[in-house]
Design a protein around this motif. Structure first.
Motif, PDB file in Angstrom:
ATOM      1  N   GLN A  42      34.864  37.325  52.717  1.00 43.20           N
ATOM      2  CA  GLN A  42      35.192  38.060  53.839  1.00 43.20           C
ATOM      3  C   GLN A  42      34.021  38.433  54.790  1.00 43.20           C
ATOM      4  OE1 GLN A  42      38.720  38.103  54.350  1.00 43.20           O
ATOM      5  NE2 GLN A  42      38.305  36.694  52.669  1.00 43.20           N
ATOM      6  N   PRO A  43      34.471  38.358  56.263  1.00 49.57           N
ATOM      7  CA  PRO A  43      33.327  38.790  57.101  1.00 49.57           C
ATOM      8  C   PRO A  43      33.013  40.397  57.242  1.00 49.57           C
ATOM      9  CG  PRO A  43      35.627  38.384  58.291  1.00 49.57           C
ATOM     10  CD  PRO A  43      35.778  38.039  56.824  1.00 49.57           C
ATOM     11  N   GLY A  44      31.934  40.395  57.284  1.00 52.59           N
ATOM     12  CA  GLY A  44      31.376  42.029  57.502  1.00 52.59           C
ATOM     13  C   GLY A  44      30.620  42.243  56.139  1.00 52.59           C
ATOM     14  N   TRP A  45      30.492  41.499  55.050  1.00 48.05           N
ATOM     15  CA  TRP A  45      30.235  42.256  53.752  1.00 48.05           C
ATOM     16  C   TRP A  45      28.822  41.286  53.352  1.00 48.05           C
ATOM     17  CZ3 TRP A  45      35.586  42.013  50.833  1.00 48.05           C
ATOM     18  CH2 TRP A  45      36.264  43.105  51.350  1.00 48.05           C
ATOM     19  N   HIS A  46      28.325  40.640  54.297  1.00 49.20           N
ATOM     20  CA  HIS A  46      27.278  39.815  53.935  1.00 49.20           C
ATOM     21  C   HIS A  46      25.870  40.087  54.218  1.00 49.20           C
ATOM     22  CE1 HIS A  46      30.256  37.219  51.972  1.00 49.20           C
ATOM     23  NE2 HIS A  46      31.085  37.360  53.308  1.00 49.20           N
ATOM     24  N   VAL A  47      25.294  41.254  54.671  1.00 50.83           N
ATOM     25  CA  VAL A  47      24.089  41.544  55.161  1.00 50.83           C
ATOM     26  C   VAL A  47      23.380  41.552  53.751  1.00 50.83           C
ATOM     27  CG1 VAL A  47      22.856  43.445  56.082  1.00 50.83           C
ATOM     28  CG2 VAL A  47      25.103  42.859  57.141  1.00 50.83           C
ATOM     29  N   ARG A  88      44.348  41.461  42.702  1.00 49.04           N
ATOM     30  CA  ARG A  88      44.345  41.115  44.109  1.00 49.04           C
ATOM     31  C   ARG A  88      43.092  40.620  44.691  1.00 49.04           C
ATOM     32  NH1 ARG A  88      47.381  45.524  43.540  1.00 49.04           N
ATOM     33  NH2 ARG A  88      46.016  47.025  44.822  1.00 49.04           N
ATOM     34  N   TYR A  89      42.083  40.470  43.746  1.00 46.51           N
ATOM     35  CA  TYR A  89      40.809  39.934  44.368  1.00 46.51           C
ATOM     36  C   TYR A  89      40.915  38.384  45.066  1.00 46.51           C
ATOM     37  CZ  TYR A  89      35.610  40.062  44.417  1.00 46.51           C
ATOM     38  OH  TYR A  89      34.267  40.156  44.806  1.00 46.51           O
ATOM     39  N   CYS A  90      41.860  37.568  44.538  1.00 46.87           N
ATOM     40  CA  CYS A  90      42.053  36.289  45.156  1.00 46.87           C
ATOM     41  C   CYS A  90      42.433  36.405  46.416  1.00 46.87           C
ATOM     42  CB  CYS A  90      42.993  35.575  44.307  1.00 46.87           C
ATOM     43  SG  CYS A  90      44.447  36.249  43.800  1.00 46.87           S
ATOM     44  N   SER A  91      43.453  37.253  46.564  1.00 39.07           N
ATOM     45  CA  SER A  91      43.897  37.428  47.838  1.00 39.07           C
ATOM     46  C   SER A  91      42.901  38.171  49.120  1.00 39.07           C
ATOM     47  CB  SER A  91      45.280  38.308  47.992  1.00 39.07           C
ATOM     48  OG  SER A  91      45.702  38.680  49.093  1.00 39.07           O
ATOM     49  N   ALA A  92      42.127  38.998  48.455  1.00 43.17           N
ATOM     50  CA  ALA A  92      41.082  39.701  49.164  1.00 43.17           C
ATOM     51  C   ALA A  92      40.320  38.445  49.741  1.00 43.17           C
ATOM     52  CB  ALA A  92      40.354  40.512  48.445  1.00 43.17           C
ATOM     53  N   ASN A  93      39.943  37.314  48.822  1.00 43.55           N
ATOM     54  CA  ASN A  93      38.922  36.677  49.053  1.00 43.55           C
ATOM     55  C   ASN A  93      39.445  35.439  50.010  1.00 43.55           C
ATOM     56  OD1 ASN A  93      36.021  36.130  49.027  1.00 43.55           O
ATOM     57  ND2 ASN A  93      36.426  35.101  47.047  1.00 43.55           N
ATOM     58  N   CYS A  94      40.882  35.142  49.988  1.00 48.61           N
ATOM     59  CA  CYS A  94      41.233  34.031  50.805  1.00 48.61           C
ATOM     60  C   CYS A  94      41.214  34.108  52.122  1.00 48.61           C
ATOM     61  CB  CYS A  94      42.815  33.859  50.259  1.00 48.61           C
ATOM     62  SG  CYS A  94      43.633  32.732  51.239  1.00 48.61           S
ATOM     63  N   PRO A  95      40.615  33.154  52.726  1.00 50.84           N
ATOM     64  CA  PRO A  95      40.219  33.259  54.120  1.00 50.84           C
ATOM     65  C   PRO A  95      41.472  33.071  54.939  1.00 50.84           C
ATOM     66  CG  PRO A  95      38.959  31.426  53.289  1.00 50.84           C
ATOM     67  CD  PRO A  95      39.773  31.925  52.163  1.00 50.84           C
ATOM     68  N   PHE A  96      42.532  32.411  54.355  1.00 54.43           N
ATOM     69  CA  PHE A  96      43.729  31.925  55.177  1.00 54.43           C
ATOM     70  C   PHE A  96      44.861  33.180  55.025  1.00 54.43           C
ATOM     71  CE2 PHE A  96      41.458  28.170  53.798  1.00 54.43           C
ATOM     72  CZ  PHE A  96      41.344  27.685  54.949  1.00 54.43           C
ATOM     73  N   LYS A  97      44.475  33.856  53.935  1.00 61.40           N
ATOM     74  CA  LYS A  97      45.375  34.799  53.742  1.00 61.40           C
ATOM     75  C   LYS A  97      46.923  34.282  53.391  1.00 61.40           C
ATOM     76  CE  LYS A  97      42.814  38.266  54.222  1.00 61.40           C
ATOM     77  NZ  LYS A  97      41.694  38.407  52.801  1.00 61.40           N
ATOM     78  N   VAL A  98      46.871  33.314  52.472  1.00 61.94           N
ATOM     79  CA  VAL A  98      48.109  32.710  51.954  1.00 61.94           C
ATOM     80  C   VAL A  98      48.645  33.159  50.627  1.00 61.94           C
ATOM     81  CG1 VAL A  98      47.842  30.785  53.569  1.00 61.94           C
ATOM     82  CG2 VAL A  98      46.968  30.633  51.501  1.00 61.94           C
ATOM     83  N   ARG A  99      48.040  34.190  50.091  1.00 60.21           N
ATOM     84  CA  ARG A  99      48.425  34.384  48.677  1.00 60.21           C
ATOM     85  C   ARG A  99      49.459  35.689  48.881  1.00 60.21           C
ATOM     86  NH1 ARG A  99      46.025  33.500  43.991  1.00 60.21           N
ATOM     87  NH2 ARG A  99      45.004  31.501  44.034  1.00 60.21           N
ATOM     88  N   TYR A 100      50.489  35.903  48.187  1.00 62.42           N
ATOM     89  CA  TYR A 100      51.356  36.667  48.462  1.00 62.42           C
ATOM     90  C   TYR A 100      51.437  37.405  46.888  1.00 62.42           C
ATOM     91  CZ  TYR A 100      52.088  34.524  52.655  1.00 62.42           C
ATOM     92  OH  TYR A 100      51.856  33.925  53.978  1.00 62.42           O
ATOM     93  N   PHE A 101      51.584  38.922  47.083  1.00 61.48           N
ATOM     94  CA  PHE A 101      51.603  39.416  45.746  1.00 61.48           C
ATOM     95  C   PHE A 101      53.007  40.227  45.562  1.00 61.48           C
ATOM     96  CE2 PHE A 101      50.707  43.718  43.719  1.00 61.48           C
ATOM     97  CZ  PHE A 101      49.907  43.036  42.549  1.00 61.48           C
ATOM     98  N   ASN A 102      53.366  40.380  44.295  1.00 63.16           N
ATOM     99  CA  ASN A 102      54.841  40.964  44.138  1.00 63.16           C
ATOM    100  C   ASN A 102      54.363  42.506  44.088  1.00 63.16           C
ATOM    101  OD1 ASN A 102      57.146  38.861  43.260  1.00 63.16           O
ATOM    102  ND2 ASN A 102      54.864  38.283  42.820  1.00 63.16           N
ATOM    103  N   TRP A 103      54.854  43.048  45.293  1.00 65.58           N
ATOM    104  CA  TRP A 103      54.745  44.512  45.469  1.00 65.58           C
ATOM    105  C   TRP A 103      55.717  45.248  44.812  1.00 65.58           C
ATOM    106  CZ3 TRP A 103      50.020  45.571  46.896  1.00 65.58           C
ATOM    107  CH2 TRP A 103      49.332  44.787  47.718  1.00 65.58           C
ATOM    108  N   TYR A 104      56.704  44.684  44.588  1.00 65.23           N
ATOM    109  CA  TYR A 104      57.898  45.336  43.767  1.00 65.23           C
ATOM    110  C   TYR A 104      58.575  44.287  42.949  1.00 65.23           C
ATOM    111  CZ  TYR A 104      57.993  48.632  47.538  1.00 65.23           C
ATOM    112  OH  TYR A 104      57.378  49.516  48.556  1.00 65.23           O
ATOM    113  N   ASP A 105      59.331  44.914  42.101  1.00 59.92           N
ATOM    114  CA  ASP A 105      59.750  43.840  40.868  1.00 59.92           C
ATOM    115  C   ASP A 105      61.156  43.298  41.389  1.00 59.92           C
ATOM    116  OD1 ASP A 105      59.720  42.823  38.344  1.00 59.92           O
ATOM    117  OD2 ASP A 105      60.974  44.425  37.557  1.00 59.92           O
TER     118      ASP A 105
END
Lengths: 454, 284, 745, 235
Positions: free
Chosen positions: A239-244, B132-149
């Motif tokens: 993610q942007p902003g964490w790479h310094v 949710r690290y995968c979602s955090a790291n996805c540049p496209f933000k196309v991962r969806y988390f099941n926030w509820y059951d």
């Protein structure tokens, strides 16, 4: 002004410290009660979130981490100053640390435990957290050793266990004192058990010092690595902003900073509630404050380095995040961070504030607030303003559940800490005695030198 | 997998394409989407809901940004100031790009998201712990988390409505991540059939749900290593290479006449989805 | 993925198709949901349900596909339903269909949610005060017979939505048996003006539009990619048109006051002052004439005075764009000009449509891109087309207390009738109201007797599409699974029972609607081109394919659009008090609101605003800035008829003098996913009608807006960047001179 | 100091060594002997041994049910297994198809029970014996194709890999672990790519780089592993 009076009798030291195990001021109970209520709030929030789902925290697609991870870093950071005082200063033979290192070390342990809770609170399937542990199992699966989160888990676990060991080992002579001075009840049994038959023989002292030194040496790189690894949770991601490049030292500096600030806060509280005025002297406080000021300036410098690197760098997305931080919906918090983290500590440069307890108390709280905001400002703006503009979100206010759990964590930490101080000697008796002894030797030397006896 | 197995096969377990000594064979599933043909009608998205048991989260959760659409249609306006959008809007179907060097895969603490041999970015629900690290790291933000059951939520699949659920796709409970799978259940069924017959899956034998529904046939899907496949031909015609972060054609001064591009290519995730630029008439 | 082998097996199976479905079902046993139950290895905890008898091709774990017809709108797409273990899971397009060629829109796919909808009516209900009481079908039929007893045909009316095929035949027969001529076919959103204008210009109500053969499509508000006539079919044509006609990429120019989905895909989107589409069309003709296109005398006379300056002034389209457009139309032929609901929803809508059709004539498109469509040789099966003129007549009659018995089917006028008609109040004056309904919608709630219907996925039927894509076709609708609820009945079965009440003898051969359908189709199989095949083969083949394709007629279009009687009013003057034009927009998935209770449709973002689950007021950002309105401000929108409140959304694709509210939401009934979401703009529509056809002028309502002082969060998919790519390489665009489409795959 | 360090290093070394040994020997074994799961009560106690069990050579007419079976192939009744991912249970029709012609057992209590269901046209509520978690998708068809059709293994052997020796059971009982590691242990093994008589199996399954066939050093037979990506079974 002296760090400690040279004329304190050893018996008085024992008496004064042991009294803290029994008879604190009323404020102590107020604090414990407050902490307990806060903790219950947090616990209630977690139970609700566990049953209903993470959604109640009002996290969403871009903003997947929220306050939990921010507060997690905060607590991890908090733990570092204990190691700084007890291990680093130990190796550097700064003996003024002696009356205060014990509670700092306890702070390390408990803040790590609090941080660990946030990892748990944060994951979606708490009941499956053991999947992240590397253990042989009938599925034949292993965790992903490439993931910074796994390094994180391992680093924290190692750090926690080492810290507990360090705290415990350092306490053995004192536990023996407790054992010998208390004559009834479960405590006696507890101290007897924990003192491991300490008799204070020369052999025991020799082994003790070697062990203590070894753990101290082991702990220092560990402490630095833990927060560097936490930094790599961010820096290793895309993610942007964490790479310094300065991210890990920046994190470590931030960690020491918040830890020192917390030490000042707790110093003042303990000094009052346990009547430790003779041991936690203003002189020591002053040294701590000066140390804090130095670290604050290091942090400010690293912060400036980070902004400059982003501003003059080629990563336009990171720059957009920085601009967003300063001007977007997070601006009040971001500027709050700059104010609390870089401007407020300037007060510590003035001598007259360095021993002014009410001011220091307020300042230390502000510094901690600033450091907490810093962590939030690392996590949240990047998520809400990442690479992909479609999902940009400026309406991500954490729900009360998140706030409840953040508050709960403060309650939990305070509770553990206060209980610790009541059960175990929070001032290291044997080291204070050493300190007094050394000082008096020193004093005598000076006196004789003054008399020109040679 | 024992420790020795783990150590021996580490490089394979964490096998990242593209590497030249390990070309895809015989499958590399890929897509190309012509955003000039895409009319933005959302048929693909609804097809995806139907095929993949995606929960309808409702108004309140949607407001909190907790929607689950694996396939979303993004509508873009021009970047500059304008009074009226005189050249219309731009629609972009966005779903998991099945990156070859997927940022999500490296960071998952439990290895719940991996790369498959046929070039998919897999998501294993029962392994996911929800960091949710995968979602955090996805540049496209196309991962969806099941926030509820959602399976137990009466508003999502009330009695009868749950009979529509596709038995080939797991219904996800709370706390796990999910995302577009390129309709892996269909791919696997086709692969198994083909395997039984001793051949590889033929072009056109398998379609993703979105591709199947798309009224303008803007989506092509197929096996990139099969020279007969439409996707292969399109990628080739557009000179889009899988293994690079900047295409040769994009280095041409003044730009080339080719339309193929991959989104956020410069981050080097090597997406498996090629988009074809929208075209607008220059004479009007 | 059509499993063709299983379909062939189906065709050859000795059992009657009907018995089959019974065997197919899981004997009513619970269906195991995947993924949310069992998470460990178990023994003997779950039951595995087995068949008692099973056809060879029914294999647990393997899907069977049946062909049928989509009933979500009237376009008549042929569908292919995926059935697993007796449950229909997904609707896919039938690749053999000329209309949708294997494709489906989201609305069609949501048909399964209509079928499985938890809010379907399950039992016949009789009104008891404010409540419905469950009664048996026998009682219900007896009650209808009793109410009809002694009532003259004049006093009975049937209000239906668009209906075609054998259902229409049976409906006609029933009304005939009652001696009634009062069949009112009402569709709130229907191209009624279009039909009349086409009839006048081309001699047929619905010719075939060949978008794929045109080099330029000039569309006056026809949302052919979203909701107009047969959107899935046109979408495919559009794709071909974009790929190129003779190697040249087709150019789409859209003229409208509020951007539709089609407008969003246009190469040039021209915003016009509401209602001036006709003026623009005449201006283009005038300019074409000036640029050397020969105009016939009356046309030349009609466009006299529509010079560029005036047209530009009236419509707001710049002279520059007008010139470019005229040059393009002149240079690239054939072209196609389409008139859509946006151009027709005015008091002078017919005139607008006539002017636009005249443009086709002038450009010589008739016979090239507009062709005669084939028709089904059975006029009684041709769809009864809905319009609002019918509703107006019915409303007047109801107000006069003319009807003692009123049937309603497949339409929801209490929701869709313009507020100014006061339909609900008038409806109460009918003596006995019977609603055939899937849901307890607003109209069914007013009824005295509600009879629950089978969903389209469990019922038999035939359907004849109004718009024929290629040749003519009769669509077969067949059950994809066993009935979900024991106490619902097919509309055909109900009508058959009712008509048997009157003329038992005539229909005694038909045990049920299935029998009637099969019998009727078999009697005309010669005319359907299968005279030689035996009955069972014909029937099996028909069910297998789901479509009966008929040869197209070679009939020519009349192409005699004349300019005679073309009288366009000047651009409407500003209304000082009600300063905005209200454009009630028809969205692709919600249409007139009958499907709002299908959650996929509620959660499918509006393509242009990405708003879900709610109504909104589109307003131009400049105008909004002038009025101090920001996104999420709740606005009170008042017309002379009434007022509604909805959130503002700043939308650049709208004329500054207009605001737009989508239709379809704002239900007070219908079901859990529809009730209470959004507002219903039908409520505030003024009673203005097209002067020629009597059709409701949907766009004629003038409104004023005011801020209520409340601000809410707009629930939408688009993020804070508001759909701007923010310099990132995301959605890219090139112009035609930068690409070589002919070299592409 | 030295001594202390030596001790701690030794301790740590011991820990690492024993840990990795434990991890390494944790490899699940492929059970061959029956390790029977719980007995499941079924609506009708279906005697698998009678249908699929080996014939008793001393009893050519097969009249004594206690002695021998009829050697009916598993696939005779479980026909779905070779055509579908799920094996399902044969329709009642199948049972009746034979049993309506076998008068000799017509009055046995289990058969009477069977006909009760048939007359009522009611499905028999069999209990699942091999019930994997819902997120696991085992494909029967693929395994039968691979081992029975292509590698010419006897059906009972191939089915028995996972179902155990059903032909000796009355009501089927789970005899294998069915845990994921157990499945994977078989997929990690090299299986011959050619059938016993040397018939080459079509070039299926072995395209994947991970599972390219190798010539086994032990017997010189070309072998390959089963697929190993998670999405084969979990999706």
């Amino acid at each position: 002004m002296k760090d400690i009076r040279e004329d304190i009798a050893w018996a008085k030291i024992n008496r004064d410290v042991l009294v803290s195990l029994e008879n604190p001021r009323k404020l102590y109970w107020v604090i414990v009660f407050g902490a307990l209520s806060l903790f219950s709030v947090g616990l209630g929030c977690e139970i609700y979130q566990y049953q209903v789902g993470m959604g109640v925290a009002n996290l969403n697609n871009p903003n997947v981490w929220g306050l939990y991870i921010a507060t997690f870093i905060f607590w991890i950071g908090m733990s570092h100053s204990g190691t700084l005082l007890s291990a680093i200063l130990h190796l550097m033979h700064a003996d003024w640390r002696k009356p205060i290192y014990r509670f700092a070390e306890a702070m390390t342990t408990f803040s790590l435990m609090t941080a660990g809770l946030f990892v748990m609170v944060h994951i979606g399937r708490l009941w499956q957290f053991y999947y992240a542990l590397p253990y042989p199992n009938d599925r034949g699966t292993w965790p992903n050793f490439q993931s910074p989160l796994l390094w994180d888990a391992m680093a924290i676990f190692t750090y926690l266990s080492s810290s507990v060991l360090f705290l415990y080992v350092g306490m053995i002579p004192d536990l023996a004192i407790c054992r010998d001075n208390l004559h009834k009840g479960w405590r006696k049994k507890l101290y007897t058990l924990l003192a491991l038959g300490w008799e204070g023989t020369d052999r025991q002292w020799r082994n003790f010092r070697v062990t203590y030194l070894t753990i101290a040496c082991f702990l220092i790189p560990l402490a630095v690595s833990v927060h560097s690894i936490v930094a790599s949770d961010f820096a290793m991601s895309q993610q942007p902003g964490w790479h310094v490049t300065s991210f890990p030292p920046y994190f470590v500096a931030g960690a020491l900073y918040s830890g020192c600030a917390a030490i000042i806060t707790l110093f003042i509280i303990l000094r009052y509630v346990f009547r430790f005025e003779d041991y936690m002297t203003k002189s020591i406080l002053k040294k701590t404050v000066r140390l804090t000021f130095a670290i604050a300036m290091v942090w400010t410098y690293l912060n400036a380095v980070e902004f400059a690197a982003v501003w003059y760098g080629h990563d336009m997305d990171a720059k957009a995040v920085l601009i967003q931080k300063a001007t977007g919906p997070f601006a009040p918090f971001w500027w709050g961070m700059v104010f609390c983290g870089s401007v407020v500590p300037l007060m510590l440069a003035f001598k007259r504030f360095q021993t002014n307890i009410p001011v220091l108390f307020a300042v230390s709280l502000l510094l901690n607030l600033g450091m907490w905001l810093e962590r939030w400002m690392i996590v949240a703006p990047t998520f809400s303003h990442g690479y992909y503009p479609w999902v940009w979100d400026n309406d991500q206010w954490p729900s009360l559940i998140q706030w409840g759990m953040v508050m709960g964590s403060f309650g939990w930490f305070t509770l553990l800490f206060m209980v610790f101080c009541k059960v175990f000697p929070s001032v290291s008796m044997y080291e204070v005695k050493e300190m007094v002894y050394h000082r008096s030797l020193h004093l005598k030397k000076n006196e004789t030198a003054g008399q020109g006896a040679h | 997998m024992s420790v020795s197995n783990l150590l021996e096969n580490w490089s394979q377990f964490r096998h990242f394409h593209p590497v030249d000594d390990k070309p895809h064979d015989p499958y590399k599933w890929a897509m190309s989407i012509d955003i000039d043909a895409c009319s933005g009608c959302n048929a693909c998205s609804v097809a995806c809901y139907a095929e993949n048991n995606i929960p309808v989260v409702g108004k309140e959760r949607f407001q909190h940004g907790q929607q689950m659409h694996w396939m979303r249609i993004e509508r873009y306006w021009p970047d500059h100031d304008f009074d009226f959008p005189e050249q219309g809007a731009e629609f972009l179907p966005m779903m998991c790009q099945q990156c070859e060097a997927a940022p999500c895969e490296t960071v998952c603490p439990v290895g719940a998201t991996n790369h498959t041999a046929d070039g998919l970015n897999s998501q294993i629900y029962n392994r996911c712990i929800g960091s949710r690290y995968c979602s955090a790291n996805c540049p496209f933000k196309v991962r969806y988390f099941n926030w509820y059951d959602y399976p137990t939520d009466e508003t999502v699949w009330p009695a009868e409505m749950n009979r529509q659920l596709n038995p080939d796709v797991s219904v996800r409970g709370k706390g796990v991540m999910e995302k577009c799978t390129f309709c892996v259940q269909r791919l696997r069924a086709a692969e198994v059939t083909a395997k039984g017959e001793g051949r590889i899956v033929r072009e056109g034998e398998v379609q993703t749900a979105c591709q199947q529904a798309c009224p303008t046939s803007a989506i092509s899907f197929g096996n990139l290593v099969d020279p007969e496949s439409r996707v292969h031909k399109q990628w080739q015609a557009q000179q889009v290479e899988m293994n690079v972060d900047e295409q040769e054609k994009d280095k041409e001064p003044g730009g080339s006449h080719l339309r193929g591009y991959r989104i956020l290519e410069e981050l080097r995730p090597y997406p498996s989805v090629m988009y074809l630029e929208r075209v607008r008439e220059s004479a009007i | 993925m059509i499993d063709s082998s299983s379909i062939k097996q189906l065709a050859g199976h000795p059992f009657d198709r009907r018995d089959f479905l019974k065997v197919l079902g899981w004997s009513g046993a619970a269906v195991a949901l995947s993924g949310c139950g069992n998470t460990s290895i178990e023994n003997g905890k779950e039951t595995v349900v087995s068949y008692v008898e099973a056809a060879d091709y029914v294999i647990p774990g393997v899907a069977v596909y049946y062909n049928s017809t989509c009933a979500q709108c009237d376009a008549g797409c042929n569908i292919n339903g995926r059935v697993r273990e007796g449950r229909v899971l997904k609707l896919e397009g039938n690749a053999a269909s000329a209309i949708n060629r294997g494709k489906m829109c989201g609305l069609g796919q949501a048909g399964v949610q209509h079928h499985y909808n938890p809010d379907r009516v399950r039992e016949p209900l009789l009104r008891k005060g404010d409540k419905g009481e469950t009664i048996s079908w026998d009682k219900a039929y007896a009650l209808i017979a009793e109410k009809l007893n002694g009532v003259s045909g004049e006093q009975v009316a049937f209000l239906s939505g668009a209906v075609s095929g054998h259902l229409k035949v049976l409906l006609g027969n029933y009304l005939e048996s009652l001696g009634s001529k009062n069949l009112y076919v009402y569709e709130a959103v229907a191209p009624a003006v279009q039909r009349a204008a086409n009839k006048k210009a081309y001699g047929t109500e619905m010719p075939r539009f060949n978008i794929n053969k045109a080099k330029v499509v000039l569309s006056f508000g026809a949302d052919f990619l979203g909701s107009w006539v047969s959107p899935v079919h046109f979408s495919q044509q559009y794709a071909q048109f974009r790929k190129g006609v003779d190697g040249q990429r087709g150019v789409l120019v859209q003229v409208e006051s509020k951007m539709t989905l089609t407008g969003a895909n246009a190469d040039r989107w021209l915003v016009v002052r509401p209602g001036t589409e006709g003026i623009l069309a005449l201006g283009i003709i005038n300019a074409l004439g000036a640029s050397g296109v020969t105009l016939s005398g009356d046309v030349a006379a009609a466009v006299q005075g529509y010079d560029k300056a005036r047209v530009s002034n009236d419509t707001g389209v710049s002279v520059e764009h007008l010139d470019k457009l005229v040059a393009l139309l002149k240079e690239r032929t054939p072209s196609l000009v389409l008139a859509g609901s946006a151009a027709e929803g005015y008091a002078h809508g017919s005139q607008n449509a006539a002017a636009i059709n005249l443009l086709n004539q002038v450009l010589g498109n008739v016979g090239k891109t507009i062709e005669a469509s084939a028709s089904v040789p059975f006029p009684q099966m041709i769809p009864a087309k809905g319009n609002t003129a019918a509703l107006k007549t019915l409303n007047d009659d109801l107000a006069a207390g003319k009807y003692k018995v009123l049937f309603t089917y497949a339409t929801n006028p209490v929701f869709t009738a313009p507020g100014s008609m006061k339909f609900k109040a008038n409806l109460a004056k009918a003596g006995f109201k019977v609603a055939f309904a899937h849901y307890l919608d607003e109209t069914a709630l007013e009824a005295d007797l509600v009879l629950p219907l089978d969903s389209a996925l469990e019922d038999w039927g035939t359907q004849v599409p109004e718009y024929m894509a290629e040749g003519a076709q009769i669509n077969i609708q067949q059950p994809l699974m066993e009935k979900l609820h024991a106490n619902t009945q097919g509309m055909g079965d109900i009508l058959l029972t009712l008509v048997k009440q009157r003329e038992a003898d005539k229909y005694k051969d038909f045990a049920d609607y299935y029998g009637y359908l099969r019998g009727s189709l078999l009697t005309i199989k010669g005319a359907l081109g299968s005279g030689g095949t035996d009955d069972d083969t014909f029937w099996d083949e028909t069910l297998t394919s789901g479509i009966i394709k008929l040869a197209g007629s070679a009939e020519q279009l009349s192409g005699n659009a004349s300019a005679a009687g073309l009288q366009l009013p000047a651009a409407a003057a500003a209304d000082a008090q009600y300063s905005f034009h209200l454009i009630p927009s028809v969205t692709a998935y919600l249409r007139d609101g009958r499907h709002t209770n299908q959650p996929w449709l509620q959660e499918s973002p509006d393509p242009l605003t990405t708003i879900v689950w709610d109504s909104w007021v589109e307003i131009h950002p400049k105008k909004a800035a002038e009025l101090g309105i920001v996104e999420g401000d709740v606005l009170e929108v008042s017309s002379r008829t009434g007022s509604i409140r909805a959130q503002a959304y700043l939308f650049p694709g709208i004329h500054p003098d207009a605001i737009s509210i989508p239709l379809g939401r704002g239900h007070e009934a219908l079901g859990r996913y529809a009730k209470g979401y959004g507002v219903n703009p039908f409520q505030i529509l003024d009673a203005v009608f097209d002067q020629e056809t009597g059709e409701l002028a949907l766009h004629e309502t003038r409104v004023k807006i005011s801020k209520v002082g409340q601000r809410i969060i707009v629930v939408k998919d688009e993020g804070a960047a508001g759909g701007k790519p923010e310099q990132r390489r995301i959605a890219l665009s090139k112009s035609t001179d930068q690409v070589k489409l002919s070299e592409e795959v | 100091m030295h001594r202390f360090l030596r001790l701690s290093f030794m301790l740590m070394g011991l820990l690492v060594a024993s840990g990795s040994y434990a991890a390494d020997t944790q490899k699940p074994t492929l059970t061959t002997e029956d390790d029977l799961g719980p007995q499941v009560t079924q609506p009708i106690e279906f005697p698998h041994y009678r249908h699929a069990g080996l014939k008793n050579p001393d009893d050519p007419t097969n009249s004594d049910p206690s002695k021998g079976g009829m050697e009916i192939d598993c696939q005779y009744c479980h026909t779905y297994a070779r055509r579908s991912a799920v094996a399902g249970i044969p329709p009642l029709q199948k049972c009746i198809g034979c049993h309506q012609n076998i008068e000799s057992v017509r009055n046995k209590p289990r058969i009477v029970e069977l006909f009760k269901y048939w007359d009522a046209k009611k499905a028999i509520p069999w209990k699942k014996v091999h019930d994997l978690p819902d997120f696991v998708r085992f494909n029967h068809e693929r395994h039968i194709k691979r081992f029975v059709e292509q590698q010419n293994r006897p059906t009972q052997e191939a089915c028995g890999y996972c179902h155990g020796d059903v032909k000796s059971m009355t009501v089927a009982r789970r005899s294998k672990s069915l845990a994921m590691g157990w499945c994977a242990s078989c997929h990690e093994k090299n299986h011959p790519v050619t059938a016993e008589g040397g018939t080459p199996i079509g070039n299926q399954a072995y395209w994947y780089k991970f599972q390219k066939p190798v010539v086994a050093s032990s017997d010189g037979v070309v072998k390959a592993q089963g697929p190993n990506d998670c999405w084969h079974c979990h999706k």
